[in-house]
Design a protein around this motif. Sequence first.
Motif, PDB file in Angstrom:
ATOM      1  N   VAL A  64      -4.953   7.486   7.041  1.00  0.00           N
ATOM      2  CA  VAL A  64      -5.713   8.688   6.683  1.00  0.00           C
ATOM      3  C   VAL A  64      -4.890   9.933   6.984  1.00  0.00           C
ATOM      4  CG1 VAL A  64      -7.727  10.076   7.365  1.00  0.00           C
ATOM      5  CG2 VAL A  64      -8.002   7.652   6.870  1.00  0.00           C
ATOM      6  N   MET A  65      -4.229   9.964   8.129  1.00  0.00           N
ATOM      7  CA  MET A  65      -3.390  11.128   8.472  1.00  0.00           C
ATOM      8  C   MET A  65      -2.233  11.267   7.480  1.00  0.00           C
ATOM      9  SD  MET A  65      -4.754  12.681  10.959  1.00  0.00           S
ATOM     10  CE  MET A  65      -3.450  13.783  11.432  1.00  0.00           C
ATOM     11  N   GLN A 102      -9.584  -7.020  19.333  1.00  0.00           N
ATOM     12  CA  GLN A 102      -8.234  -6.454  19.359  1.00  0.00           C
ATOM     13  C   GLN A 102      -7.702  -6.242  17.940  1.00  0.00           C
ATOM     14  OE1 GLN A 102      -5.904  -9.057  21.801  1.00  0.00           O
ATOM     15  NE2 GLN A 102      -6.855  -8.369  23.715  1.00  0.00           N
ATOM     16  N   GLN A 103      -7.946  -7.201  17.065  1.00  0.00           N
ATOM     17  CA  GLN A 103      -7.502  -7.047  15.675  1.00  0.00           C
ATOM     18  C   GLN A 103      -8.219  -5.888  14.995  1.00  0.00           C
ATOM     19  OE1 GLN A 103      -8.162 -10.908  13.977  1.00  0.00           O
ATOM     20  NE2 GLN A 103      -6.354 -11.821  14.944  1.00  0.00           N
ATOM     21  N   LEU A 127      -6.587   1.643  14.150  1.00  0.00           N
ATOM     22  CA  LEU A 127      -5.436   2.529  14.350  1.00  0.00           C
ATOM     23  C   LEU A 127      -4.606   2.647  13.071  1.00  0.00           C
ATOM     24  CD1 LEU A 127      -4.255   1.503  17.930  1.00  0.00           C
ATOM     25  CD2 LEU A 127      -5.289   3.671  17.217  1.00  0.00           C
ATOM     26  N   THR A 128      -4.426   1.524  12.380  1.00  0.00           N
ATOM     27  CA  THR A 128      -3.677   1.548  11.122  1.00  0.00           C
ATOM     28  C   THR A 128      -4.384   2.415  10.094  1.00  0.00           C
ATOM     29  OG1 THR A 128      -2.867  -0.691  11.574  1.00  0.00           O
ATOM     30  CG2 THR A 128      -2.684   0.084   9.314  1.00  0.00           C
ATOM     31  N   MET A 129      -5.692   2.290  10.010  1.00  0.00           N
ATOM     32  CA  MET A 129      -6.467   3.106   9.060  1.00  0.00           C
ATOM     33  C   MET A 129      -6.394   4.588   9.426  1.00  0.00           C
ATOM     34  SD  MET A 129      -7.667   1.198   6.711  1.00  0.00           S
ATOM     35  CE  MET A 129      -8.946   2.153   5.975  1.00  0.00           C
TER      36      MET A 129
END
Length: 161
Positions: free
Chosen positions: A127-128, A114-115, A121-123
Amino acid sequence: MSKPVIISGEASETDSENDADDKVNIMTKSVQGAIVTGEDSESENESEASIASALSALNFNPESTMETPEEENTYDSLFHQKLRDCNIQLYNNIESTYQNVISQASRNLNNIEQQLLRSQLTMQNAVMSLKTLSVNSLMIKSKLHSLLSSDFLSNVTVKKP
């Protein structure tokens, strides 16, 4: 052609011992070339017994000594009952320990997964954001370049009086 059984010790001295040796040779035909070390016994009974014990030692199978369900009822003493109970309790404790370790490891792996998903998702969001920032900085650069290259001040000529 059979190999003789070699028994360390004294040689026979009488015919009766030779007869006993013939009986021993018949008993030991299945064991070819076995050497039984140690001191030879003094009497016929001891000799036959030591040969028989040597044969049983050669034919010893440790798996045959394991208790089978049929043999379980032959040992019904209090000691054996307590021993069986303690063995069952030991097996249950070992099994529960392994289950606890495996379930804890499974929970730890799920938490780590999960981490990692959150980090992914944070990465992806980072990037976006960096791509958007790169596009915006290129647009600012081109607009700044167009501003600096254009004549925004007209040519002013000053005449001297």
